[in-house]
Scaffold this active site. Structure first.
Site, PDB file in Angstrom:
ATOM      1  N   ARG A   1      27.722-132.686 -74.599  1.00 29.21           N
ATOM      2  CA  ARG A   1      26.697-133.549 -75.185  1.00 29.21           C
ATOM      3  C   ARG A   1      27.297-134.540 -76.187  1.00 29.21           C
ATOM      4  NH1 ARG A   1      22.208-131.960 -79.468  1.00 29.21           N
ATOM      5  NH2 ARG A   1      20.654-133.561 -79.063  1.00 29.21           N
TER       6      ARG A   1
ATOM      7  N   HIS B   1      26.587-138.599 -76.623  1.00 30.78           N
ATOM      8  CA  HIS B   1      26.132-139.236 -77.864  1.00 30.78           C
ATOM      9  C   HIS B   1      27.154-140.246 -78.363  1.00 30.78           C
ATOM     10  CE1 HIS B   1      22.643-136.538 -79.365  1.00 30.78           C
ATOM     11  NE2 HIS B   1      22.701-136.522 -78.060  1.00 30.78           N
TER      12      HIS B   1
ATOM     13  N   ASN C   1      20.931-136.183 -83.819  1.00 30.27           N
ATOM     14  CA  ASN C   1      22.188-135.479 -84.047  1.00 30.27           C
ATOM     15  C   ASN C   1      22.005-134.193 -84.813  1.00 30.27           C
ATOM     16  OD1 ASN C   1      23.652-137.363 -82.756  1.00 30.27           O
ATOM     17  ND2 ASN C   1      24.536-138.288 -84.581  1.00 30.27           N
TER      18      ASN C   1
ATOM     19  N   HIS D   1      22.384-131.052 -68.064  1.00 22.34           N
ATOM     20  CA  HIS D   1      21.457-130.086 -68.658  1.00 22.34           C
ATOM     21  C   HIS D   1      21.462-128.768 -67.887  1.00 22.34           C
ATOM     22  CE1 HIS D   1      18.949-133.243 -71.107  1.00 22.34           C
ATOM     23  NE2 HIS D   1      20.119-132.955 -71.645  1.00 22.34           N
TER      24      HIS D   1
HETATM   25  C1  HEM Z   1      17.272-139.299 -71.622  1.00 18.39           C
HETATM   26  C2  HEM Z   1      18.416-138.687 -71.790  1.00 18.39           C
HETATM   27  C3  HEM Z   1      18.574-137.385 -72.523  1.00 18.39           C
HETATM   28  C4  HEM Z   1      17.708-136.742 -73.357  1.00 18.39           C
HETATM   29  C5  HEM Z   1      16.329-137.154 -73.787  1.00 18.39           C
HETATM   30  C6  HEM Z   1      18.376-135.532 -73.786  1.00 18.39           C
HETATM   31  C7  HEM Z   1      17.831-134.627 -74.675  1.00 18.39           C
HETATM   32  C8  HEM Z   1      18.436-133.467 -75.084  1.00 18.39           C
HETATM   33  C9  HEM Z   1      17.883-132.541 -76.037  1.00 18.39           C
HETATM   34  C10 HEM Z   1      16.558-132.713 -76.766  1.00 18.39           C
HETATM   35  C11 HEM Z   1      18.739-131.500 -76.153  1.00 18.39           C
HETATM   36  C12 HEM Z   1      18.558-130.258 -77.008  1.00 18.39           C
HETATM   37  C13 HEM Z   1      19.075-130.437 -78.400  1.00 18.39           C
HETATM   38  C14 HEM Z   1      18.709-129.237 -79.237  1.00 18.39           C
HETATM   39  O1  HEM Z   1      17.546-129.134 -79.631  1.00 18.39           O
HETATM   40  O2  HEM Z   1      19.579-128.375 -79.503  1.00 18.39           O
HETATM   41  C15 HEM Z   1      19.840-131.772 -75.265  1.00 18.39           C
HETATM   42  C16 HEM Z   1      20.904-130.950 -75.085  1.00 18.39           C
HETATM   43  C17 HEM Z   1      21.964-131.242 -74.259  1.00 18.39           C
HETATM   44  N1  HEM Z   1      22.195-132.440 -73.618  1.00 18.39           N
HETATM   45 FE1  HEM Z   1      20.891-133.900 -73.347  1.00 18.39          FE
HETATM   46  N2  HEM Z   1      19.603-135.456 -73.194  1.00 18.39           N
HETATM   47  C18 HEM Z   1      19.767-136.568 -72.418  1.00 18.39           C
HETATM   48  C19 HEM Z   1      20.881-136.907 -71.679  1.00 18.39           C
HETATM   49  C20 HEM Z   1      22.032-136.171 -71.623  1.00 18.39           C
HETATM   50  C21 HEM Z   1      23.237-136.583 -70.959  1.00 18.39           C
HETATM   51  C22 HEM Z   1      23.435-137.910 -70.238  1.00 18.39           C
HETATM   52  C23 HEM Z   1      24.133-135.571 -71.125  1.00 18.39           C
HETATM   53  C24 HEM Z   1      25.570-135.466 -70.668  1.00 18.39           C
HETATM   54  C25 HEM Z   1      26.227-136.356 -69.967  1.00 18.39           C
HETATM   55  C26 HEM Z   1      23.464-134.524 -71.878  1.00 18.39           C
HETATM   56  C27 HEM Z   1      23.998-133.300 -72.183  1.00 18.39           C
HETATM   57  C28 HEM Z   1      23.370-132.321 -72.927  1.00 18.39           C
HETATM   58  C29 HEM Z   1      23.906-130.985 -73.104  1.00 18.39           C
HETATM   59  C30 HEM Z   1      25.157-130.430 -72.442  1.00 18.39           C
HETATM   60  C31 HEM Z   1      23.023-130.312 -73.962  1.00 18.39           C
HETATM   61  C32 HEM Z   1      23.160-128.892 -74.509  1.00 18.39           C
HETATM   62  C33 HEM Z   1      23.776-128.947 -75.888  1.00 18.39           C
HETATM   63  C34 HEM Z   1      24.033-127.593 -76.515  1.00 18.39           C
HETATM   64  O3  HEM Z   1      23.741-126.558 -75.935  1.00 18.39           O
HETATM   65  O4  HEM Z   1      24.554-127.598 -77.657  1.00 18.39           O
HETATM   66  N3  HEM Z   1      22.200-134.928 -72.164  1.00 18.39           N
HETATM   67  N4  HEM Z   1      19.630-132.982 -74.640  1.00 18.39           N
HETATM   68  C1  NAG Z   2      26.033-131.659 -87.927  1.00 20.39           C
HETATM   69  C2  NAG Z   2      25.461-132.685 -88.815  1.00 20.39           C
HETATM   70  O1  NAG Z   2      26.152-133.496 -89.404  1.00 20.39           O
HETATM   71  N1  NAG Z   2      24.138-132.660 -88.895  1.00 20.39           N
HETATM   72  C3  NAG Z   2      23.394-133.571 -89.752  1.00 20.39           C
HETATM   73  C4  NAG Z   2      22.257-134.198 -88.947  1.00 20.39           C
HETATM   74  O2  NAG Z   2      21.320-134.849 -89.772  1.00 20.39           O
HETATM   75  C5  NAG Z   2      20.779-134.066 -90.821  1.00 20.39           C
HETATM   76  C6  NAG Z   2      19.677-134.846 -91.498  1.00 20.39           C
HETATM   77  O3  NAG Z   2      20.117-136.077 -92.005  1.00 20.39           O
HETATM   78  C7  NAG Z   2      21.901-133.630 -91.757  1.00 20.39           C
HETATM   79  O4  NAG Z   2      21.375-132.857 -92.835  1.00 20.39           O
HETATM   80  C8  NAG Z   2      22.890-132.801 -90.961  1.00 20.39           C
HETATM   81  O5  NAG Z   2      23.978-132.450 -91.751  1.00 20.39           O
END
Ligand code: HEM
Ligand code: NAG
Ligand code: NAG
Ligand code: NAG
Ligand code: NAG
Ligand code: NAG
Length: 331
Positions: A66, A70, A97, A195
């Site tokens: 991810r 970003h 983030n 995902h």
């Molecule tokens: C419209 C595009 C996208 C949206 C709205 C989106 C949204 C999200 C959200 C909300 C999360 C969960 C964050 C959390 O609450 O911990 C997430 C996790 C993740 N996203 Fe996306 N994402 C998008 C595109 C992508 C793309 C293009 C990639 C990779 C090329 C990606 C890879 C991941 C991965 C691997 C996770 C899991 C992260 C973890 O477990 O720490 N996402 N995404």
């Molecule tokens: C990992 C990290 O830097 N997280 C930041 C994301 O944004 C919040 C709110 O501004 C910060 O408090 C976190 O440290």
């Protein structure tokens, strides 16, 4: 900022890009094996460190995948996702983030490379390689990563809020956010397969369960049984907001095709995942991969889409810099 304005920004950016002629991603000068001569062990070192890092905490694999997304979407793949601000104005301080992890892992890899090849391998390239290794170490494909990125030293929290699509995006929004980065419908359908690994906090999809249109209703496109399960995991009050659920339940740490089966059967965890079903071309891809008997074709598509995403607005040649530490304070 109002929702309407937030959604307009990418459209404006798209017009600007169109007016400026070919996007910088088309001129990117990345190559396979940029460090062949200057640090031939670079890719091996990143892989070895990643293996050790994931042995200690396997949940960092999706986080590092991810991070590359970003990094690339906010001001280009320039490592700026790592920069820190004492005033809370860096990309990593922005709302999308807040759930990011893996900063220490990148720093650990960087420190190792600084010992072996000082001031040579950029943070942006480390993130791109770490994302590839994270996929491979989650039983996904191994693919060649282009390198040669240089690091930016500018980070603006608002860019993260403007350039990353929110999880309640519909397919029109998603296409807008991605086309600004020269990524098309097929790239969207392919990259969303990321995902297949990882977790999400309840906050990112809670609205679908409890207050979809503002009338205390549920998203009708979400499978009822899946919704019931999610409501149990994520009670309305939200608990302490720390609960995480797998984005692809059942195989949340294996990079495979089950994400596509999950989206087709349930409407996916985020509205943006489900939105793939609301457009003929992205839906076609989901159906194809949901039914595929082997992941080989998907792996090829994924590698190509990741290489393409990895070219987004990169700095190269004498642009930018190579730092000793990725997460330096910019203010
Ligand atoms: C419209 C595009 C996208 C949206 C709205 C989106 C949204 C999200 C959200 C909300 C999360 C969960 C964050 C959390 O609450 O911990 C997430 C996790 C993740 N996203 Fe996306 N994402 C998008 C595109 C992508 C793309 C293009 C990639 C990779 C090329 C990606 C890879 C991941 C991965 C691997 C996770 C899991 C992260 C973890 O477990 O720490 N996402 N995404
Ligand atoms: C990992 C990290 O830097 N997280 C930041 C994301 O944004 C919040 C709110 O501004 C910060 O408090 C976190 O440290
Ligand atoms: C680095 O070496 C690999 C493997 O031999 C080769 O495919 C690649 O083109 C080389 N890249 C450069 C920039 O020398
Ligand atoms: C439900 O959504 C509406 C409209 O967005 C909002 O005004 C209301 O406060 C929400 N209710 C709850 C309980 O969150
Ligand atoms: C894949 O399966 C779905 C549902 O089982 C079906 O509707 C669709 O036509 C299939 N698509 C292909 C390309 O086989
Ligand atoms: C940022 O990098 C540019 C070169 O790309 C350099 O001219 C500038 O001095 C750097 N600024 C800081 C604060 O390091």
């Amino acid at each position: 900022m109002s929702r309407g304005r937030r959604r307009l920004l990418p459209v404006l950016a798209l017009l600007l890009v169109a007016a400026a002629g070919p996007s910088s991603s088309a001129e990117a000068e990345l190559v396979f094996g940029f460090y062949n001569a200057t640090c031939p062990i670079a890719e091996g070192v990143v892989f070895a460190e990643m293996r050790a890092i994931l042995q200690e905490d396997a949940t960092l694999a999706p986080s590092l995948l991810r991070m590359h997304y970003h990094d690339c979407f906010v001001q280009g793949c320039d490592g700026s996702v790592m920069l820190r601000s004492r005033r809370g104005t860096a990309e990593r301080d922005a709302a999308p983030n807040r759930s990011m992890r893996g900063f220490d892992a990148v720093e650990r890899i960087k420190a190792r490379l600084e010992m072996l090849c000082p001031l040579t391998v950029s943070c942006a390239d480390i993130i791109a390689m770490a994302a590839r290794d994270a996929v491979h170490l989650s039983q996904g494909p191994w693919y060649e990563v282009e390198t040669g990125r240089r690091d930016g030293n500018v980070t603006v929290a608002e860019y993260a809020a403007n350039d990353l699509a929110p999880p309640d995006s519909n397919i029109v929004d998603v296409k807008t956010f991605f086309s600004v980065k020269s990524l098309n419908s097929r790239d969207i359908a392919v990259l969303f397969g990321s995902h297949s690994i990882g977790t999400s906090h309840c906050a990112a999809f809670q609205k679908r369960l409890y207050n979809f249109t503002g009338a205390m209703d549920q998203d009708p496109t979400l499978d009822a049984r899946y919704a019931r399960r999610l409501r149990k995991l994520c009670p309305r009050a939200g608990g302490r907001g720390r609960t995480k659920v797998p984005i692809d339940p059942g195989s949340g740490f294996t990079f495979d095709l089950s994400y596509y089966r999950h989206v087709l059967a349930t409407g996916g965890l985020f509205q943006s995942d489900g939105s793939l079903l609301h457009d003929a071309s992205t839906r076609g891809y989901v159906e194809k991969m949901a039914n595929a008997s082997s992941p080989d074709e998907y792996y090829k598509d994924f590698a190509a889409a990741m290489v393409k995403m990895g070219r987004t607005d990169v700095l190269h040649g004498s642009q930018g810099e190579v730092r000793t530490t990725c997460g330096v304070f910019v203010d």
